[in-house]
Each structure stands twice: as structure tokens, then as C-alpha cells.
Design a protein around this motif. Structure first.
Motif, mmCIF file in Angstrom:
data_model
loop_
_atom_site.group_PDB
_atom_site.id
_atom_site.type_symbol
_atom_site.label_atom_id
_atom_site.label_comp_id
_atom_site.label_asym_id
_atom_site.label_seq_id
_atom_site.Cartn_x
_atom_site.Cartn_y
_atom_site.Cartn_z
ATOM 1 N N ARG A 29 0.829 -1.201 0.000
ATOM 2 C CA ARG A 29 0.000 0.000 0.000
ATOM 3 C C ARG A 29 0.866 1.255 0.000
ATOM 4 N N ILE A 67 -1.688 -6.331 5.583
ATOM 5 C CA ILE A 67 -0.986 -5.254 4.887
ATOM 6 C C ILE A 67 0.503 -5.586 4.952
ATOM 7 N N LEU A 70 3.736 -0.859 3.671
ATOM 8 C CA LEU A 70 3.040 0.429 3.659
ATOM 9 C C LEU A 70 4.067 1.541 3.483
ATOM 10 N N TRP A 236 -8.459 -1.776 3.404
ATOM 11 C CA TRP A 236 -7.186 -2.447 3.166
ATOM 12 C C TRP A 236 -7.075 -3.767 3.920
#
Length: 547
Positions: A29, A67, A70, A236
Motif C-alpha cells: 500500500r 498489509i 506500507l 485495506w
């Protein structure tokens, strides 16, 4: 919940919460925040608060990684990388410091033109793609990292369609192989946007001339609130695979075809399981037994604990409660039969309970309950909420209900038109073939659990209930010279070696320990002319002690 132990055990390999095969294609992300005045003064606090709340949740989740990477960029006077690509889990301090650095960007300044802001956003997207390629090239995660892709989220307060077309035009000739999706999130502000102040003017190409970049391009418009921005970020945490359907519903075949009707579906989480939150903050995730519902008072026995106190805070319409926000195992609530109460108090309590059930059922109401403030945990002040449902019998049903922090975005589209006649006729024919029941009885269902447990118990390693003799110690290679005593020991070990050889080549095993030789059997082993002695009585078997 000791997630590491659950993952290690083979019996939990199929759990939906802890299965490591979930979230196999989660993207990295990139969050690009446009911090341009005058809109930044209105969105700064909202965006930073929502980001801080989201990071505190995402960094603390147990289970599979949702995730993997990031990165955070800010676009104000110039583009700035506040956070290079890092893993989210376990990096709460570093991520929160980046959120505070984003909060410190000045909210006042000169108004920049839209074209200048669009150019900075384009350069930032290209820089994030370059950083991602370098990270994948130098990482040591192997093939798992090479199969990872990237999703870029741009947060702006300018008109979303305008920013979307600027990015699409500017990235048309760039290398976007690793980019799967580009999302532009427009936060509505009170300051009106003047389309005449665009400097310079941008000539937008026709729709047919757009190059879709080989990636998905979306625009999402949200209001300027912490809850709305949190919903964008919490998306997410949901599974982003899409390589195949998640499940297939098989319905009875129509009369003109022997093939069953198959409806292919995807699954989506509505909430984050409280079992993934470490340290058991008392969110009501454990309702497997009554002991799990008791307050956690250290140093106090269960028998002497004070009862849990739940305070009713709202009355809810039964048809306004969605079952998707309830989780955990329900508990049946009945009037108490505690022997410490006298008969008058017990009868009064029974009448009150009966009146409560009748009132809720007659008015079709549920009660929303909250753990009383005095019972909250002192470490963090986390409390749980419950839904109390009436039943036709003299009982109530207690279910945990999710709170705002763990709720995931789940927008269900309402169809604007009726289903097609062909599909409606086909599905009505399939459903009409199923047997209908007016009252569901779970005793009519069999899950084959008994047979499964029997087969599993037979295939598992047997546990002998008798005390076995300790095995002889392994003889060292440096053996003493063989003398008369050693020769006797060697002769006594030969039957044992033969028995071990027989046990290795045969699947038949003894289920009881061999009986120790008695004194009479020892004397009978010496040569004598008389008749063999009588057999000694069988000694009682020694069961294993509870220790």
C-alpha cells in the motif's frame, strides 16, 4: 488467544481466522496525502486522527498479514516521503511518528494551482513505483515478494474527476506493470472549488483516447469525518485476492437438465474478529462457557467473584438489527436458582424476569447492553456490548455485538430492478424442490462428528493405561571383557532382543506390561527332577497414577 500455538497445532489448520493461506495476494500500500491550502486546514485533523486510529488497529492484529508493506507520502510545497516501505505489524511507534509528522505540515499558505498540484501527484506516484521496484529487487523474501503488486491511494480535496484525469493523462506513458489499482479519494470540504481558477487550462482528451494503464482506476468521494476516512483505510484489511471464486452454492438441478445449478460467490468479512486482538481486552470474544463471561479478577476464585453487571442503554427494534454485526457463541439467560437467595426474593426475581421476556417479545424489541463502568478493565478501559433477544420460552439470548473499531466497510448494493425472468424462473424451480420445515429442529442434523472422532482416535498413537518397566539403558561401545557374570547377562538379554525383533516385524503389539518373575518361577528355571511347580496367582495390574 495464543495465536502462535493455534497455528502450530494441526487441528486448527482449517480455521478461517488463523489459516495462513488466507490473504495470499494482499498488495503493498502507498498512501499519498495532498496537504495543500486552503483545504488542508479542514482535513488535517480528520485525516490524521483516522490514520492514527487505523494504524493502532492494523499494527496489533494477529493472524495472517493483511498489509504486508506500507509507504506514506505528503504533497505540499513539494513531494516528501514520510515513510518508506515497511512492514506494518509490530511497527506502531514508527508509523505513529509518521502520522504526527503529517499532522505537523502547515495548514496555511499560498494557494497553488491545480496543474501544479497534479504534476506533484504524478511525480509522487512515479516515485512510489520506483521505490517499490527497488524494495522488491533488494528484499530477501524470495518469490513471495516478487509476486507482490502495488495499490496507490491518493487523498485530495480537489475535484476528484479532475485529479483522476490529470493522473491518467500524466501516467499514460509510464511503466505501470506493478501497479494494480489507483484510487483517488476526494474529501468534501466546506470551501467551494472554483473551476475558473484552474491555471493553466487543461485540455482533457476524449473518453475513447484514455489509456486505462493496465490497472484499475477508481474515484471515491467521502465526507470530511473520521468515520468516513477510517472506512477507506479499513478496506485495506479485507481480502484482495480475486483469483478465483470463494465458494459455490449447489442447488437442485432443473427438470430439463441433470446438472445442478451452481451459483459462484465471494466471501467478505463484516468485522475484525476480537480473537485477533492480543491481551484479551474484554471485548466478549470468549462466550464458549459461563466461566468465560465472568469478570477477570486476579487472585480471586471463581466461586467468590462478583457477578457480571450489564446495563441496558438502548431498546432496539428487532427488525433493525443486522445479524452480521453479532459474533461469538450465544448464551441462554434464565432466572437464577442461586440457593443463597431466600424464597421471597427468588420468586420476585422470577416474576421480574418473566415480565421482561413478555415485554420484549410483545413489543418486538431487543436490548443493547454495556458492561458497567465499574467492571471495565483498568488497563485501557475497553468494554464490550451485547444484544439481549427474547424467546418464546422463559429465557433470553445474549450475543456479543461488534463496536465501531472492529467494523469493516461492507456496502451492499441494492438492485434497482427485478431479476431477469429466466433466472427467476430457474431459481424458483430449484428452491421449490427442497423440503420445507415450519420449525427447525437441530436434532435432525448430523455432522458425522462421532464417526470422525472414532476414526481419529483409532489412528492416533495409543496410550497404555498400565505402568511399563523402564527400558534398559543403551550400552556403551566400550564394553568390559566378557566374564561369567556378563555372559549370564548376555544370555538373559537374548530373549528380549528376539522379542524386540519380533515386535519390529509384526504389527501386533502387547497392550499389557509383561508380568514380573516371581520367586517360584525363578526356582523353576533351575534343572530339577520333580514335577513343575504350580503357577503363581496373577498379580493385580498396576494402573498409572493421576500424577
Amino acid at each position: 488467544m495464543e495465536n502462535r500455538k493455534r497455528q502450530a497445532g494441526p487441528s486448527n489448520s482449517g480455521s478461517l481466522v488463523y489459516r495462513s493461506s488466507l490473504f495470499p495476494r494482499q498488495p503493498a500500500r502507498v498512501l499519498i496525502v495532498e496537504a495543500l491550502p486552503p483545504w488542508w486546514s479542514q482535513t488535517c485533523t480528520v485525516l490524521c486522527d483516522a490514520l492514527d486510529n487505523f494504524l493502532s488497529l492494523a499494527c496489533s492484529l494477529d493472524g495472517p498479514s493483511r498489509i504486508p508493506l506500507l509507504s506514506l507520502y505528503a504533497v505540499s510545497r513539494q513531494q516528501e516521503c514520510l515513510l518508506p516501505f515497511v512492514q506494518v505489524r509490530g511497527n506502531l511507534a514508527r508509523l505513529r511518528s509518521c502520522a504526527e509528522e503529517l499532522r505537523s505540515i502547515p495548514v496555511e499558505g499560498c494557494i497553488r494551482g491545480a496543474a501544479r498540484g497534479g504534476e506533484l501527484l504524478r511525480q509522487t506516484v512515479l516515485d512510489s513505483l520506483q521505490q517499490f521496484k527497488q524494495y522488491i529487487r533488494h528484499t530477501s523474501n524470495g518469490p513471495q515478494a516478487s509476486n507482490m503488486f502495488l495499490e496507490v491511494t491518493v487523498v485530495t480535496s480537489q475535484p476528484g474527476q479532475h485529479i483522476l484525469r490529470l493522473l491518467e493523462t500524466g501516467l499514460k506513458d509510464a511503466d505501470l506493470v506493478s501497479l494494480k489499482r489507483l484510487l483517488v479519494v476526494q474529501i468534501h470540504c466546506e470551501t467551494d472549488w472554483d473551476q475558473e481558477n484552474l491555471s493553466p487550462k487543461v485540455n482533457h482528451p476524449e473518453a475513447d483516447d484514455y489509456l486505462m494503464l493496465g490497472a484499475e482506476i477508481d474515484l471515491q468521494q467521502v465526507e470530511n469525518s473520521v468515520l468516513a476516512v477510517e472506512a477507506v483505510l479499513k478496506a485495506w484489511l479485507q481480502e484482495q485476492g480475486g483469483d478465483r471464486e470463494h465458494l459455490q452454492l449447489l442447488l437442485p438441478s432443473p427438470p430439463d437438465s441433470p446438472i445442478p445449478v451452481c451459483v459462484k460467490c465471494d466471501m467478505q468479512e463484516c468485522l475484525i474478529s476480537p480473537a485477533l486482538i492480543p491481551l484479551n481486552p474484554g471485548l466478549g470474544e470468549k462466550t464458549e462457557s459461563t466461566q468465560d463471561f465472568w469478570p477477570n479478577t486476579k487472585g480471586t476464585a471463581n466461586q467468590s467473584q462478583v457477578p457480571q453487571r450489564l446495563r441496558a442503554i438502548k431498546a432496539l427494534r428487532a427488525d433493525g438489527v443486522c445479524e452480521s454485526v453479532l459474533y461469538g457463541l450465544p448464551l441462554v439467560i434464565r432466572p437464577t436458582t442461586c440457593w443463597q437467595l431466600d424464597w421471597d426474593e427468588m420468586e420476585t426475581n422470577h416474576n421480574l424476569f418473566h415480565a421482561l421476556c413478555h415485554t420484549l417479545q410483545s413489543r418486538d424489541l431487543f436490548l443493547l447492553l454495556q458492561v458497567e463502568l465499574a467492571q471495565r478493565s483498568t488497563a485501557g478501559g475497553v468494554c464490550s456490548h451485547y444484544i439481549l433477544q427474547p424467546s418464546s420460552s422463559l429465557a433470553l439470548l445474549l450475543k456479543p455485538v461488534v463496536s465501531r473499531e472492529l467494523l469493516l466497510p461492507c456496502s451492499q448494493l441494492v438492485p434497482a430492478q427485478e431479476p431477469t425472468p429466466d433466472a427467476l424462473e430457474l431459481l424458483q424451480g430449484c428452491v421449490s424442490q427442497l423440503e420445507e420445515e415450519l420449525l427447525f429442529n437441530p436434532l435432525s442434523l448430523s455432522s458425522n462428528l462421532y464417526q470422525y472422532l472414532k476414526c481419529r482416535g483409532l489412528l492416533s498413537q495409543p496410550r497404555y493405561p498400565y505402568r511399563l518397566q523402564p527400558a534398559a539403558p543403551h550400552r556403551d561401545q566400550s564394553q568390559p571383557p566378557e566374564g561369567p557374570k556378563n555372559a549370564g547377562k548376555r544370555a538373559s538379554r537374548q530373549p528380549q532382543a528376539q522379542s524386540r525383533h519380533l515386535g519390529a516385524n509384526s504389527r501386533v503389539r502387547a497392550t499389557v506390561a509383561p508380568l514380573p518373575f516371581s520367586s517360584s518361577s525363578t526356582t523353576a528355571s533351575t534343572p530339577s527332577q520333580g514335577p513343575p511347580p504350580a503357577k503363581a496367582p496373577r498379580p493385580p495390574l498396576k494402573l498409572l497414577s493421576s500424577r
